[in-house]
Design an enzyme around this catalytic site. Sequence first.
Site, short mmCIF file in Angstrom:
data_model
loop_
_atom_site.label_atom_id
_atom_site.label_comp_id
_atom_site.label_asym_id
_atom_site.label_seq_id
_atom_site.Cartn_x
_atom_site.Cartn_y
_atom_site.Cartn_z
N CYS A 1 24.75 55.54 92.71
CA CYS A 1 24.80 54.65 93.87
C CYS A 1 24.35 55.37 95.15
O CYS A 1 23.79 54.74 96.04
CB CYS A 1 26.23 54.14 94.04
SG CYS A 1 26.45 52.96 95.39
N ASP B 1 35.21 63.50 91.04
CA ASP B 1 35.05 63.82 89.62
C ASP B 1 33.95 63.03 88.92
O ASP B 1 33.42 63.47 87.90
CB ASP B 1 36.37 63.59 88.88
CG ASP B 1 37.42 64.62 89.25
OD1 ASP B 1 37.03 65.75 89.60
OD2 ASP B 1 38.62 64.29 89.21
N GLN B 2 33.60 61.86 89.41
CA GLN B 2 32.69 60.99 88.68
C GLN B 2 31.30 61.60 88.51
O GLN B 2 30.65 61.39 87.48
CB GLN B 2 32.58 59.64 89.41
CG GLN B 2 31.80 58.60 88.60
CD GLN B 2 31.77 57.26 89.31
OE1 GLN B 2 31.78 57.19 90.54
NE2 GLN B 2 31.73 56.18 88.55
N GLU C 1 29.48 52.93 102.04
CA GLU C 1 30.15 54.11 101.51
C GLU C 1 31.61 53.86 101.16
O GLU C 1 32.06 54.11 100.04
CB GLU C 1 30.06 55.24 102.54
CG GLU C 1 30.85 56.48 102.21
CD GLU C 1 30.78 57.50 103.34
OE1 GLU C 1 31.71 58.31 103.44
OE2 GLU C 1 29.81 57.49 104.10
#
Length: 448
Positions: free
Chosen positions: A52, A110-111, A186
């Site tokens: 993204c 973490d993603q 965001e």
Amino acid sequence: MNQTGVLTGISVSHTRASIDEIESAGTDSVRGTVSDLLARQGVEEAFAIRTCNRSEAYVVTDRVTRGYEVIESFAPDVRDGAIRRLDHEESLRHLMRVAAGLESLVIGEDQIIGQVREAFEAARAAGGIGPVLEDAVTKAIHVGERARTETAINEGVVSLGSAAVELADSRLDLDGATALVVGAGEMSTLAARALDDTDVSRIHVANRTIPHAEHVAAEVDTDATALPLADLARVLPRTDLLVTATGSTDPLVDPSDLADAGETVCIDIARPRDVDPAVESVAGITLYDIDALESVTSRTREQREAEARAVEDLIDEELDRLLESFKRRRADDAIATMYESADRVKARELEEALAKLDAQGGLNEDQRETVEALADALVGQLLAAPTKSLREAAGEDDLTTIQTAMQLFDPEFDAPPRGTAGADEARSPDAGGTAEGPSDGVPNEVSD
């Protein structure tokens, strides 16, 4: 396989680019981008990552200038100020920073490490991963894992979006709940990701520009739907949690929109406000604003920034190891190519010399071994100086010398042309060289 290629990268990310610019870079998929890059002349390997908040591509070519030429095709419609171009060492460091979460909207999230792994497998499936990128991306993933196990880079809530969800989870049973995220920037994206880690059953994403809402909805695994802002009044009565974060100058939600909503938690993290404060007068509505969240996020943001310095040290350590490994491989690859070319010439000349000696009366076995040993010794002594020079060039990151040696000592240079009778024809002037030609002259030129 040749391991002396040079890595070149390009990044279009949230740090410089808009959502539209990020979306316009590359193709819609990692695999498609990698396939497109591999089709470009001179590209040996290719890797891409698309999320993204970033769209990036990396290529391995024989020289940096060629790499830069190739990556220009990755983001032709993006303004130059939104593009970051990366040379070999910068690319290696940047990949490590990305996997460690230092380049993310939220430091240490973490993603991203999972997204790097997925992109790596997609690039491999497209045939883009070779020895250089294998080591580069594998090392980046390793650094990302170390950052999260050896530091506290991913501890605590640092974004308003994730803080909003944590607050909601403490005030509301999210198991099976329906959440509505308004906005596609965001904070809205981070809120949607945080909700994806809860037990909500459905996430609506509403935005003025539907494709942007669809982009955020695609970021989560939970059942998600993109909606226009005009649908707010329709879905609000069936919403348990509302999180708003748009850039609207006027409130988007007023008391009448929530009159039939029942028990609903509203968290407004927009400035100016997206939710009219008067909604608190509606029975069952609980409203929190940005001030209720900032004190929580500021503490953990400071903690993560301190941990980021420890991660930077870790990256410096791992980058040094990787660069040393590449240096050794560059030297070994060039030296192997040089000896392969020399052995080819030696074998050809030795066969011709022995044939002539046999025609002059023959050689016994001992004499034959003496001649062969002489040929081996000559090759070893002639290549000793170039070998030393190549190891020194690798140690000093002198890629020009390495690449020049690879070209000069190309083992196919003096190979017999396909369809010819043999070595004699290959040695004729028309076939590309003689015994006194380029092959014999190379060692002296390189050692100088």
